[in-house]
Design a protein around this motif. Structure first.
Motif, short mmCIF file in Angstrom:
data_model
loop_
_atom_site.label_atom_id
_atom_site.label_comp_id
_atom_site.label_asym_id
_atom_site.label_seq_id
_atom_site.Cartn_x
_atom_site.Cartn_y
_atom_site.Cartn_z
N ARG A 181 32.95 57.14 21.45
CA ARG A 181 33.30 57.48 20.53
C ARG A 181 34.04 55.61 20.43
NH1 ARG A 181 37.03 60.14 24.72
NH2 ARG A 181 37.65 58.03 25.77
N GLN A 182 33.26 54.84 20.94
CA GLN A 182 32.57 53.31 20.36
C GLN A 182 31.98 53.01 19.35
OE1 GLN A 182 32.79 50.77 23.85
NE2 GLN A 182 33.07 49.21 22.41
N GLU A 183 30.74 53.88 19.55
CA GLU A 183 29.40 53.61 18.99
C GLU A 183 29.53 54.76 17.99
OE1 GLU A 183 26.26 52.43 20.86
OE2 GLU A 183 27.94 50.80 22.08
N ASN A 184 30.33 55.66 18.01
CA ASN A 184 30.13 56.81 17.32
C ASN A 184 28.81 57.30 17.09
OD1 ASN A 184 31.74 58.01 15.90
ND2 ASN A 184 31.25 58.19 13.74
N ARG A 185 28.50 58.24 18.43
CA ARG A 185 27.35 58.57 18.11
C ARG A 185 27.42 58.63 19.53
NH1 ARG A 185 23.77 55.76 21.96
NH2 ARG A 185 23.48 53.82 21.83
N PHE A 186 26.48 59.99 20.14
CA PHE A 186 26.40 60.44 21.22
C PHE A 186 24.80 59.79 21.52
CE2 PHE A 186 26.75 64.71 18.58
CZ PHE A 186 27.65 65.35 19.93
N LEU A 187 25.49 59.78 23.54
CA LEU A 187 24.26 59.29 23.81
C LEU A 187 22.76 59.52 24.12
CD1 LEU A 187 26.74 58.07 27.22
CD2 LEU A 187 25.72 56.75 24.95
N THR A 188 21.73 59.17 24.41
CA THR A 188 21.00 59.12 24.59
C THR A 188 20.26 59.74 25.66
OG1 THR A 188 19.58 57.55 25.26
CG2 THR A 188 19.25 57.85 23.16
N PHE A 189 19.69 60.35 25.78
CA PHE A 189 19.06 61.57 27.35
C PHE A 189 19.42 59.84 28.63
CE2 PHE A 189 18.42 65.31 24.78
CZ PHE A 189 18.96 65.59 25.92
N SER A 190 18.50 59.43 28.36
CA SER A 190 18.32 57.73 28.86
C SER A 190 19.32 57.06 29.27
CB SER A 190 17.21 57.64 29.20
OG SER A 190 17.30 56.47 27.16
N GLU A 191 19.95 56.79 28.22
CA GLU A 191 21.80 56.21 28.62
C GLU A 191 22.62 57.78 29.26
OE1 GLU A 191 22.02 54.09 24.13
OE2 GLU A 191 22.22 55.92 23.82
N TRP A 192 22.36 58.77 28.61
CA TRP A 192 23.37 59.08 29.82
C TRP A 192 22.95 59.57 31.17
CZ3 TRP A 192 27.78 60.53 30.80
CH2 TRP A 192 28.16 61.98 31.16
N ILE A 193 22.13 59.32 31.44
CA ILE A 193 21.65 59.51 32.74
C ILE A 193 22.21 58.24 33.17
CG2 ILE A 193 19.45 59.21 34.66
CD1 ILE A 193 18.32 61.27 32.45
N TYR A 194 22.07 57.38 32.58
CA TYR A 194 22.37 55.72 32.94
C TYR A 194 23.87 55.27 33.87
CZ TYR A 194 24.05 50.29 33.39
OH TYR A 194 23.90 49.42 33.69
N PHE A 195 24.57 55.94 32.13
CA PHE A 195 25.91 55.78 32.65
C PHE A 195 26.58 56.52 33.29
CE2 PHE A 195 26.01 53.94 28.29
CZ PHE A 195 26.48 53.04 28.48
N ASN A 196 25.80 58.09 33.86
CA ASN A 196 26.05 59.21 35.22
C ASN A 196 26.15 58.47 36.02
OD1 ASN A 196 24.86 62.21 35.42
ND2 ASN A 196 26.35 62.06 34.10
N HIS A 197 25.25 56.92 36.34
CA HIS A 197 25.63 56.39 37.54
C HIS A 197 26.62 55.03 37.96
CE1 HIS A 197 21.50 57.72 38.03
NE2 HIS A 197 21.41 57.42 38.89
N LEU A 198 27.92 55.83 36.80
CA LEU A 198 28.49 54.79 37.01
C LEU A 198 30.21 55.39 36.73
CD1 LEU A 198 27.96 52.26 33.57
CD2 LEU A 198 27.64 51.56 35.99
N PHE A 199 29.79 56.96 36.55
CA PHE A 199 30.94 58.09 36.89
C PHE A 199 30.57 58.89 37.91
CE2 PHE A 199 30.15 56.17 32.02
CZ PHE A 199 31.97 55.22 32.21
N SER A 200 31.51 58.86 38.82
CA SER A 200 31.25 60.44 39.62
C SER A 200 32.27 61.94 38.88
CB SER A 200 31.71 60.62 40.91
OG SER A 200 30.39 59.15 41.95
N LEU A 201 33.39 61.03 38.63
CA LEU A 201 34.44 62.74 38.00
C LEU A 201 34.23 62.39 36.34
CD1 LEU A 201 36.48 61.58 40.21
CD2 LEU A 201 35.57 63.44 40.63
N ALA A 202 34.04 63.47 36.03
CA ALA A 202 34.08 63.49 34.04
C ALA A 202 35.93 62.99 34.06
CB ALA A 202 34.23 65.56 34.25
N ALA A 203 36.28 62.69 34.89
CA ALA A 203 38.15 62.19 34.09
C ALA A 203 37.29 60.59 34.08
CB ALA A 203 38.71 62.33 35.31
#
Length: 158
Positions: free
Chosen positions: A61-83
């Motif tokens: 929402r901050q950058e107004n774009r979809f994360l690339t798959f590699s970014e999403w995998i990286y950020f996935n490590h920071l979040f265990s819960l969808a909330a």
């Protein structure tokens, strides 16, 4: 009853609930939709027909774009819960019904020997697999991302 159904089904169609692990116990492939923890890519015990999954997309929402798959995998490590993810700056995007239908058709075509992988599809799968580093959990996953979904979102592989 669950064990009986897993042992008798041709394949499993499930969301990201962990239920798909039961099908692997009986060597049954699965279609898994809305996979949130993409870093935990699905493993398939079925050597002939691999499981297929469709990852959730994440919109920044901050950058107004979809994360690339590699970014999403990286950020996935920071979040265990969808909330937690949603409380940060990301909006999770559920798979569209057509994505789930197309992945299911792909798996049934593979099971019945009718699936013809294209050169483009093979290259997209390879590009997706190269995102993972050897130390990441999803490295060398035996499952495939839905071919239609990868083609539709090929721009997120960059």
């Amino acid at each position: 009853l669950d064990a009986y159904l897993f042992s008798r089904c041709r394949f499993l169609l499930a969301g990201d609930t962990g239920l798909f692990s039961g099908s692997a116990t009986f060597d049954r492939p699965a279609v898994v939709s809305d996979l949130f923890l993409v870093r935990n890519a699905i493993y398939s015990s079925n050597k002939i027909t691999p499981s297929i999954y469709i990852p959730k997309l994440a919109f920044d929402r901050q950058e107004n774009r979809f994360l690339t798959f590699s970014e999403w995998i990286y950020f996935n490590h920071l979040f265990s819960l969808a909330a937690d993810c949603q409380n940060a700056r990301f909006e999770l995007v559920h798979n569209e019904p057509a994505d789930i239908i197309n992945a299911t058709v792909e798996l049934t075509d593979r099971l019945e020997g009718r699936y013809e992988e294209t050169t483009e599809g093979r290259l997209l799968q390879q590009r997706f697999r190269k995102i993972y580093s050897p130390y990441q959990v999803g490295f060398q996953s035996t499952a495939l991302v839905s071919a239609d979904f990868l083609q539709k979102h090929a721009g997120l592989l960059d």
